[in-house]
Design an enzyme around this catalytic site. Structure first.
Site, PDB file in Angstrom:
ATOM      1  N   SER A 167       0.791  -1.236   0.000  1.00 34.41           N
ATOM      2  CA  SER A 167       0.000   0.000   0.000  1.00 34.41           C
ATOM      3  C   SER A 167       0.821   1.283   0.000  1.00 34.41           C
ATOM      4  CB  SER A 167      -0.944   0.017   1.213  1.00 34.41           C
ATOM      5  OG  SER A 167      -1.969  -0.911   1.028  1.00 34.41           O
ATOM      6  N   LYS A 209       0.380   3.360  -3.001  1.00 31.82           N
ATOM      7  CA  LYS A 209      -0.802   4.214  -3.218  1.00 31.82           C
ATOM      8  C   LYS A 209      -0.434   5.701  -3.233  1.00 31.82           C
ATOM      9  CE  LYS A 209      -3.798   0.713  -1.075  1.00 31.82           C
ATOM     10  NZ  LYS A 209      -4.425   0.277   0.202  1.00 31.82           N
ATOM     11  N   TYR A 247      -3.875  -2.240 -10.025  1.00 29.69           N
ATOM     12  CA  TYR A 247      -3.723  -2.118  -8.568  1.00 29.69           C
ATOM     13  C   TYR A 247      -2.798  -3.217  -8.012  1.00 29.69           C
ATOM     14  CZ  TYR A 247      -4.915  -2.434  -3.641  1.00 29.69           C
ATOM     15  OH  TYR A 247      -4.837  -2.520  -2.280  1.00 29.69           O
ATOM     16  N   TYR A 290      -4.739   4.027   7.904  1.00 33.62           N
ATOM     17  CA  TYR A 290      -6.124   3.551   8.061  1.00 33.62           C
ATOM     18  C   TYR A 290      -6.659   3.859   9.460  1.00 33.62           C
ATOM     19  CZ  TYR A 290      -3.841   1.189   4.280  1.00 33.62           C
ATOM     20  OH  TYR A 290      -3.074   0.944   3.187  1.00 33.62           O
ATOM     21  N   VAL A 323       1.260  -3.649   3.845  1.00 33.94           N
ATOM     22  CA  VAL A 323       1.264  -4.931   4.557  1.00 33.94           C
ATOM     23  C   VAL A 323       2.544  -5.744   4.333  1.00 33.94           C
ATOM     24  CG1 VAL A 323      -1.209  -5.319   4.911  1.00 33.94           C
ATOM     25  CG2 VAL A 323      -0.131  -6.057   2.761  1.00 33.94           C
TER      26      VAL A 323
HETATM   27  O1  DON Z   1      -4.919  -4.997  -1.500  1.00 32.95           O
HETATM   28  C1  DON Z   1      -4.307  -5.446  -0.537  1.00 32.95           C
HETATM   29  O2  DON Z   1      -4.874  -5.986   0.398  1.00 32.95           O
HETATM   30  C2  DON Z   1      -2.794  -5.310  -0.544  1.00 32.95           C
HETATM   31  N1  DON Z   1      -2.294  -5.375  -1.889  1.00 32.95           N
HETATM   32  C3  DON Z   1      -2.361  -4.000   0.032  1.00 32.95           C
HETATM   33  C4  DON Z   1      -2.903  -3.743   1.419  1.00 32.95           C
HETATM   34  C5  DON Z   1      -1.983  -2.971   2.287  1.00 32.95           C
HETATM   35  O3  DON Z   1      -0.797  -2.898   2.060  1.00 32.95           O
HETATM   36  C6  DON Z   1      -2.579  -2.382   3.519  1.00 32.95           C
HETATM   37  N2  DON Z   1      -1.584  -1.674   4.292  1.00 32.95           N
HETATM   38  N3  DON Z   1      -1.199  -1.728   5.388  1.00 32.95           N
END
Ligand code: DON
Length: 313
Positions: A65, A68, A192, A244, A262
């Protein structure tokens, strides 16, 4: 207040090596589950270009993320403020992959950093061409920002998310039903998942974040990436939404704009002073790097870099 950044980085790296509460590695994206919790890296790039590295700062990890921030910057470059009719800019107070607000808010995600918001941003990037071109555009942008042509996208990570990303598929389909995606859901998700699969080291990530610390300019070349106003606004979004439903806690403890992923990475910005990347794969209950946040908390305390400090020395 200590001002020897190199010594502070070395000290924090040593402290993190001995940490026992390291959190849990994300396992819902299978390749991420294989990364060792022992890893910790930190990179600090100062305004004058000096670089301070600690631990596994040169080892590429899945930025997830954190990407983003870069896709948002690109999308704003394409459509400007029109983006804000399709994505909000308020904290969600919900998990990064939550669907609940989308129903009452007519398919408009709260902000560009929750998954739903980032999928809309990916849909915007598709206006420039095919999915392959949009993905190549993100990669090119990140390489340019970091000044590093060796950065790649890990195709295995992207494929794993495509195979297991049921929640993201649900979010995309739900927003498409509200006409907030203009391209087929598979295409928006393809962009994405690939941006999330960017593999970067702390050094590369900190380099790529420099423009946010310097009013939108690359401090090495003086080149304008975004306007000063846009840089400020992206930083504001990172401060309020970058972690978040953990964003309040991160601001409380660290006091810097930050964006987590993540994969265990966090990009943090000290306006006028430094761009910082930390990485440790173990996550807290909200999906953000446990040691990454702790390292940034200690760094901000030792340097006085919190944006809420009266002077940034
Ligand atoms: O879409 C997802 O769930 C992962 N590609 C990215 C989520 C993420 O990194 C949330 N951050 N802490």
């Amino acid at each position: 207040m200590l001002t020897d950044i190199g010594a502070i980085v070395a000290e924090i790296t040593a402290e993190m090596r001995g940490a026992t509460e390291r959190g849990r590695v994300a396992d819902y994206i299978p390749p991420l589950a294989c990364v060792s919790r022992d890893r910790f890296g930190i990179a600090v790039v100062m305004a004058d270009g000096s670089l301070h590295l600690g631990g596994n700062a040169e080892e590429p990890f899945s930025i997830q993320s954190v990407s983003k921030v870069f896709s948002l910057t690109l999308a704003l470059g394409m459509v400007g403020d029109a983006l804000w009719s399709r994505v909000g800019r308020e904290p969600s107070g919900s998990a990064f992959n939550s669907i609940v607000q989308l129903e009452t808010e007519q398919g408009i995600p709260r902000n560009p950093f929750i998954n739903a918001g980032a999928i809309v941003v990916a849909d915007v990037l598709l206006a420039g061409g095919t999915p392959a071109e949009a993905i190549a555009g993100v990669l090119r942008f990140v390489r340019t920002l970091a000044g590093d042509e060796t950065i790649t996208i890990d195709a295995k990570v992207a494929a794993a998310e495509l195979a297991t990303g049921y929640r993201n598929m649900a979010l995309a389909n739900y927003m498409r039903a509200f006409a907030n995606l203009q391209h087929p859901v598979e295409q928006a998700l393809g962009v994405y998942f690939h941006q999330c699969a960017l593999a970067m080291s702390c050094r590369q990530l900190a380099m790529a974040g420099r423009f946010l610390a310097h009013d939108g300019r690359d401090p090495a070349t003086g080149r304008c990436i975004v306007t000063p106003q846009r840089a400020r606004r992206i930083n504001a979004l990172m401060m309020l939404c970058g972690h978040y439903d953990n964003s309040g806690e991160f601001a409380f403890r660290v006091g810097l704009p930050g964006k987590s992923g993540v994969g265990g990475g966090i990009l943090a910005v000290v306006p006028g002073t430094a761009s910082i990347a930390v990485w440790s794969p173990g996550l807290n209950a909200k999906g953000n790097s446990q040691l990454g946040a702790l390292a940034l908390e200690r760094l901000a305390a030792k340097t006085g870099w919190s944006v809420f400090e009266a002077s940034h020395s």
